[in-house]
Design an enzyme around this catalytic site. Sequence first.
Site, short mmCIF file in Angstrom:
data_model
loop_
_atom_site.label_atom_id
_atom_site.label_comp_id
_atom_site.label_asym_id
_atom_site.label_seq_id
_atom_site.Cartn_x
_atom_site.Cartn_y
_atom_site.Cartn_z
N CYS A 111 0.83 -1.22 0.00
CA CYS A 111 0.00 0.00 0.00
C CYS A 111 0.86 1.26 0.00
O CYS A 111 0.34 2.35 -0.23
CB CYS A 111 -0.95 0.01 1.19
SG CYS A 111 -0.12 0.07 2.78
N ASP A 159 2.27 2.67 2.55
CA ASP A 159 2.19 3.47 3.77
C ASP A 159 3.46 3.34 4.61
O ASP A 159 4.09 2.28 4.62
CB ASP A 159 0.96 3.03 4.59
CG ASP A 159 -0.34 3.41 3.91
OD1 ASP A 159 -0.25 4.03 2.83
OD2 ASP A 159 -1.41 3.08 4.43
N CYS A 195 -2.73 -2.67 8.74
CA CYS A 195 -2.40 -1.32 9.21
C CYS A 195 -1.98 -1.38 10.69
O CYS A 195 -1.07 -0.66 11.11
CB CYS A 195 -3.60 -0.39 9.04
SG CYS A 195 -4.44 -0.58 7.45
#
Length: 125
Positions: free
Chosen positions: A35, A37, A104
């Site tokens: 992703c 991140d 996450c």
Amino acid sequence: MALYSEKVMDHFRNPRNVGVIEDANGIGEVGNAKCGDIMKMYLKIEDDIIKDVKFETFGCGSAIASSSMATELIKGKPVADAMKLTNEAVAEALDGLPDYKMHCSVLAEEAIKNALDDYHKRTGQ
Ligand code: FES
């Protein structure tokens, strides 16, 4: 049912402990290649206690909420307790994350573990 819990929304909108600790003695940075991140954790440890913790997250709302909650869970705690923090505990404290957002919370666990590793390296432990 709402996709995100009230707690996730709260920590996303008002993240706790955002920023940088200039004299941190443990810094950890992790990223998720899929992703893109990135999360960076700063720890100020004194007498084996997490006196202060701050984070910078370039990422999704769940990553921001997870980092915020993770910092709250370890602040003021002994290093040994912080070492045991799991992403499941972070997600649970947020009243859950959707399955496809669990990674996450993994970032938050990894960022803290990296920062603790860095602290142990710096202090020769
Ligand atoms: Fe990757 Fe949230 S989507 S950390």
